[in-house]
Design a protein around this motif. Structure first.
Motif, short mmCIF file in Angstrom:
data_model
loop_
_atom_site.label_atom_id
_atom_site.label_comp_id
_atom_site.label_asym_id
_atom_site.label_seq_id
_atom_site.Cartn_x
_atom_site.Cartn_y
_atom_site.Cartn_z
N LEU A 245 0.82 -1.22 0.00
CA LEU A 245 0.00 0.00 0.00
C LEU A 245 0.85 1.26 0.00
N CYS A 246 2.15 1.10 0.17
CA CYS A 246 3.08 2.23 0.19
C CYS A 246 3.53 2.56 -1.23
N THR A 247 3.90 3.81 -1.44
CA THR A 247 4.41 4.23 -2.75
C THR A 247 5.69 5.02 -2.58
N LEU A 248 6.70 4.65 -3.35
CA LEU A 248 7.94 5.40 -3.42
C LEU A 248 8.07 5.96 -4.82
N ALA A 249 8.47 7.22 -4.91
CA ALA A 249 8.77 7.83 -6.20
C ALA A 249 10.29 7.88 -6.35
N LEU A 250 10.80 7.23 -7.38
CA LEU A 250 12.23 7.17 -7.62
C LEU A 250 12.62 8.09 -8.76
N ASP A 251 13.72 8.78 -8.60
CA ASP A 251 14.26 9.61 -9.67
C ASP A 251 15.13 8.73 -10.56
N VAL A 252 14.60 8.38 -11.74
CA VAL A 252 15.31 7.49 -12.65
C VAL A 252 15.95 8.26 -13.81
N SER A 253 16.04 9.58 -13.66
CA SER A 253 16.68 10.38 -14.70
C SER A 253 18.19 10.15 -14.67
N ALA A 254 18.86 10.59 -15.71
CA ALA A 254 20.32 10.48 -15.74
C ALA A 254 20.88 11.26 -14.55
N GLY A 255 21.63 10.57 -13.73
CA GLY A 255 22.18 11.21 -12.54
C GLY A 255 21.27 11.15 -11.33
N GLY A 256 20.07 10.63 -11.49
CA GLY A 256 19.12 10.55 -10.37
C GLY A 256 19.44 9.45 -9.39
N GLY A 257 20.08 8.40 -9.89
CA GLY A 257 20.52 7.32 -9.01
C GLY A 257 19.40 6.49 -8.42
N ASP A 258 18.22 6.55 -9.01
CA ASP A 258 17.06 5.81 -8.48
C ASP A 258 16.78 6.13 -7.02
N ARG A 259 17.14 7.31 -6.59
CA ARG A 259 16.92 7.64 -5.18
C ARG A 259 15.46 8.00 -4.94
N ILE A 260 15.04 7.81 -3.72
CA ILE A 260 13.67 8.13 -3.33
C ILE A 260 13.53 9.64 -3.21
N VAL A 261 12.58 10.19 -3.95
CA VAL A 261 12.37 11.64 -3.89
C VAL A 261 10.98 11.99 -3.35
N ALA A 262 10.13 10.99 -3.18
CA ALA A 262 8.82 11.20 -2.56
C ALA A 262 8.34 9.85 -2.03
N PHE A 263 7.48 9.90 -1.02
CA PHE A 263 7.04 8.65 -0.39
C PHE A 263 5.67 8.82 0.25
N CYS A 264 4.92 7.75 0.22
CA CYS A 264 3.64 7.65 0.93
C CYS A 264 3.65 6.30 1.61
N LEU A 265 3.79 6.29 2.93
CA LEU A 265 3.92 5.05 3.70
C LEU A 265 2.66 4.82 4.52
N ALA A 266 2.11 3.62 4.39
CA ALA A 266 0.82 3.32 5.01
C ALA A 266 0.87 2.02 5.79
#
Length: 350
Positions: A245-266
């Motif tokens: 039920l949780c959502t993570l938004a990952l930055d998958v752009s060049a140089g983003g490193g798939d890091r978490i940039v937004a989150f909704c934890l339930a």
């Protein structure tokens, strides 16, 4: 930072004396074996004070297990002549010593024992222990000892007794938090993620990344301090978090490193379903500061709402700072959440 130390601002703060009350047979601090006694008091109070949610036993046990909590100094119990626990309270200092020294008070009196002055005695002890915790931070040459100090206690909007007791000890209402509900039978908006953002459910391998994202996102929120690893692991590794039920938004752009940039934890606690029916609680919503104003918050919330609906849940619940500078109230309202009840935060500053 201040020139004076917390010890100087608080004044003399020795071990608080145990309260006395003619109806209480025993006051004593807690041991590791008192988890059930504390939980019994909180559960009885929850049923009257806020029947839509309860304090899980697991949460009480986690507090006892925290390395910075000493039950023999930080938790107090009151027992009736028949040996049953009738009141419990704690004073717990947050381990972070970054921007201010923060102590949180939690306590309750069993409903059938209210109106006798037991709560006032309990609060007096909690307040004294909290002041002692502030005064014990560092020595005169330690920068932490020169930080501002504050003690917080949450009180329901209708809890006039706790507000009155707090006021007598110098606490003032500084903030209101509103509980909001969202009927999942109503349509959930379908939003499209930008090309550089990928939405995924939470997974345990993301625990530390999620903690760092949480700390960045909440750095400018009122009353917030960084979440330490120990407490974070209790939360994400506990019995109630629902990764699906949780959502993570990952930055998958060049140089983003798939890091978490937004989150909704339930999370889901079926023990709370009696009043509201099957529902999920949204514990945390955040966007790291480098990625704000890109529409990520409604995106992650909408995905989590859809996941809750698809899981057969009927309602989503969250709490929000009514004065949040992020515009959270308008955001949640636009996504179909409506206010249900409020809590005040009583604060004493040093």
């Amino acid at each position: 930072m201040t020139e004076s130390t917390l010890a100087e601002r608080v004044g003399a703060a020795s071990d608080p004396a145990l309260p006395t009350h003619p109806d209480i047979a025993t006051w004593r601090t807690a041991t590791v074996d008192d988890v059930d006694a504390v939980h019994a008091v909180l559960a009885a109070a929850d049923a009257v004070d806020h029947p839509t949610w309860t304090t899980p036993r697991e949460e009480v046990a986690e507090n006892f297990a925290l390395s910075h909590v000493d039950p023999a100094r930080d938790i107090l119990l009151a027992f009736a002549p028949d040996g049953s626990p009738v009141a419990a309270g704690s004073a717990m200092r947050h381990p972070s010593l970054d921007e201010h020294v923060h102590v949180n008070l939690i306590g309750a009196v069993r409903p059938d024992w209210r109106g006798r002055g037991v709560g006032a005695r309990l609060f007096g002890w909690q307040h004294a222990r909290a002041e002692q915790q502030l005064a014990e931070v560092g020595g005169a040459d330690d920068p932490a000892a020169h930080l501002p100090g504050e003690i917080h206690v949450y009180a329901g909007e209708k809890d006039a007794a706790l507000e009155r007791i707090g006021t007598t000890h110098g606490y003032r209402t500084e903030r209101w938090f509103s509980t909001m509900h969202r009927d999942l039978r109503e349509d959930v908006p379908e939003l499209t993620a930008p090309a550089e953002i990928e939405l995924v459910p939470y997974s345990a391998d993301r625990a530390e990344d999620a903690r760092l994202a949480r700390n960045d996102a909440f750095r400018d929120h009122w009353g917030s301090l960084p979440s330490p690893s120990e407490r974070w692991q209790q939360f994400v590794g506990g019995a109630f978090l629902r990764p699906d039920l949780c959502t993570l938004a990952l930055d998958v752009s060049a140089g983003g490193g798939d890091r978490i940039v937004a989150f909704c934890l339930a999370s889901v606690n079926e023990g709370d379903w009696e009043v509201l029916g099957p529902h999920a609680y949204i514990d945390l919503i955040g966007v790291v500061r480098s990625h704000r104003r890109r529409g990520l918050a409604p995106l992650i919330i909408a995905r989590s709402l859809a996941a809750m609906r698809d899981a057969g849940l009927g309602m989503a619940v969250l709490d929000v700072d009514t004065e949040s500078p992020t515009g959270a109230n308008a955001l949640y309202g636009g996504l179909g959440f409506t206010a249900y009840e409020r809590d005040r935060v009583l604060v004493r500053r040093y």
